[in-house]
Every structure is written in structure tokens, then in C-alpha cells.
Design a protein around this motif. Structure first.
Motif, PDB file in Angstrom:
ATOM      1  N   GLU A 101      16.771  11.329  -0.772  1.00  0.00           N
ATOM      2  CA  GLU A 101      17.288  12.300   0.203  1.00  0.00           C
ATOM      3  C   GLU A 101      17.613  13.642  -0.432  1.00  0.00           C
ATOM      4  O   GLU A 101      17.630  14.662   0.246  1.00  0.00           O
ATOM      5  N   ALA A 134      13.120   1.321   7.197  1.00  0.00           N
ATOM      6  CA  ALA A 134      13.518   1.998   8.437  1.00  0.00           C
ATOM      7  C   ALA A 134      14.124   3.366   8.127  1.00  0.00           C
ATOM      8  O   ALA A 134      13.797   4.368   8.788  1.00  0.00           O
ATOM      9  N   ALA A 135      14.975   3.423   7.111  1.00  0.00           N
ATOM     10  CA  ALA A 135      15.602   4.699   6.738  1.00  0.00           C
ATOM     11  C   ALA A 135      14.566   5.662   6.153  1.00  0.00           C
ATOM     12  O   ALA A 135      14.590   6.863   6.441  1.00  0.00           O
ATOM     13  N   HIS A 183      11.418   5.749   6.854  1.00  0.00           N
ATOM     14  CA  HIS A 183      10.589   6.204   7.973  1.00  0.00           C
ATOM     15  C   HIS A 183      11.217   7.442   8.624  1.00  0.00           C
ATOM     16  O   HIS A 183      10.526   8.429   8.901  1.00  0.00           O
ATOM     17  N   LYS A 184      12.525   7.420   8.836  1.00  0.00           N
ATOM     18  CA  LYS A 184      13.227   8.582   9.409  1.00  0.00           C
ATOM     19  C   LYS A 184      13.194   9.772   8.450  1.00  0.00           C
ATOM     20  O   LYS A 184      12.980  10.912   8.867  1.00  0.00           O
ATOM     21  N   LEU A 185      13.409   9.493   7.163  1.00  0.00           N
ATOM     22  CA  LEU A 185      13.383  10.547   6.151  1.00  0.00           C
ATOM     23  C   LEU A 185      12.002  11.198   6.109  1.00  0.00           C
ATOM     24  O   LEU A 185      11.868  12.422   6.042  1.00  0.00           O
ATOM     25  N   ARG A 186      10.979  10.403   6.208  1.00  0.00           N
ATOM     26  CA  ARG A 186       9.592  10.871   6.189  1.00  0.00           C
ATOM     27  C   ARG A 186       9.283  11.746   7.399  1.00  0.00           C
ATOM     28  O   ARG A 186       8.560  12.735   7.284  1.00  0.00           O
ATOM     29  N   GLU A 187       9.837  11.397   8.542  1.00  0.00           N
ATOM     30  CA  GLU A 187       9.638  12.223   9.739  1.00  0.00           C
ATOM     31  C   GLU A 187      10.354  13.561   9.627  1.00  0.00           C
ATOM     32  O   GLU A 187       9.876  14.570  10.118  1.00  0.00           O
ATOM     33  N   ALA A 188      11.513  13.557   8.961  1.00  0.00           N
ATOM     34  CA  ALA A 188      12.304  14.779   8.817  1.00  0.00           C
ATOM     35  C   ALA A 188      11.787  15.682   7.695  1.00  0.00           C
ATOM     36  O   ALA A 188      11.965  16.891   7.744  1.00  0.00           O
ATOM     37  N   TYR A 200       4.965  -0.483   9.146  1.00  0.00           N
ATOM     38  CA  TYR A 200       5.061   0.855   8.561  1.00  0.00           C
ATOM     39  C   TYR A 200       3.720   1.224   7.936  1.00  0.00           C
ATOM     40  O   TYR A 200       3.248   0.536   7.031  1.00  0.00           O
TER      41      TYR A 200
END
Length: 141
Positions: free
Chosen positions: A46, A80-81, A83-88, A115
Motif C-alpha cells: 500500500e 480480496a484486499a 484486488h481493491k488495491l489493484r483497482e485503486a 482472481y
């Protein structure tokens, strides 16, 4: 094969050590990052700006080996986390995962297939140089 950065996320120090030895024998890495649980790994990933300054082209890691059964944040929670980081943050879209686990459960493999960035599933019992190389080549090729 071109060299690239790798991250190993596993709570077992012996497993990280053995995998790191094989990776070094294959001579494929420019940098090997390690984390002993999913939470530590997420915190590290992050902090993109700081780590990119420190490691430049070696960050983010191109290939990530991820264990499933870990304390704090397990492999599924990590995926899951991430995946969100990758989108952001689109800087993570090139990262590829190989699950590195002692689990032989078909259900675990199916969960990871949800995934698109998980490209492989490697059992820790298959820790030979040839098996690791084959897994990497099939994911990166």
C-alpha cells in the motif's frame, strides 16, 4: 528469461527460506521481498510512493508467491484486499500471483481462480527447482 522482482508472503520462515534458495538458484530475480503474513505484505504494498522511491523498477514486485493459511490476514483475505488495491492503483496490474501452499483442497484452488491475477497454484511439496521454474514459465509466458 528476463530477471524481475519477486515477493514471498508466507508465515513459515523455513518455507520462505527454501523458496528463496530455489529462486536464487534459478537466477531470475532482481529483488526478493518477504512478508511473514498478509497484513505486513498489504502494508508494504500500500505504501507505493515510498517503496517506488526506494526500489525504483523493482517495485511493485512482478511475481508474488502467496500462502493461504496465515495468521492475521490469510491468503484469501489478502487476495480480496489486493484486488481493491489493484483497482485503486493501476501500477499493480502487472503483478502476477502463484499460490504457494500446503493445501491440496480443490475448493481452495477454485477460490483463487476467481482472481485473474492468480496464474498458478503450487504445492509446497513440489519445491524442486524444475517445478518452480515450470510454474513461473507457465505464468509469465
Amino acid at each position: 528469461m528476463q530477471k524481475f522482482s519477486i515477493m514471498i508472503i508466507d508465515d513459515c520462515e523455513d518455507d520462505r527460506y527454501l523458496l528463496k534458495r530455489v529462486i536464487k538458484k534459478l537466477d531470475i530475480s532482481t529483488q526478493i521481498f518477504e512478508a511473514d503474513n498478509g497484513e505486513t505484505a498489504l502494508n508494504f504494498l500500500e505504501d507505493y510512493e515510498e517503496n517506488y522511491k526506494r526500489f525504483a523498477d523493482d517495485f511493485p514486485p512482478l511475481l508474488i508467491f502467496l500462502d493461504i493459511n496465515m495468521p492475521r490476514v490469510n491468503g484469501f483475505e489478502f487476495l480480496a484486499a489486493f484486488h481493491k488495491l489493484r483497482e485503486a492503483n493501476k501500477n499493480y496490474t502487472s503483478s502476477i500471483f502463484i499460490m504457494f501452499t500446503s493445501s491440496a483442497m480443490e475448493e481452495d484452488k477454485r477460490k483463487t481462480e476467481a482472481y485473474d491475477f492468480v496464474k498458478g497454484f503450487l504445492n509446497k511439496g513440489d519445491l524442486s527447482k524444475e517445478c518452480i521454474q515450470e510454474s513461473i514459465e507457465s505464468c509469465m509466458g
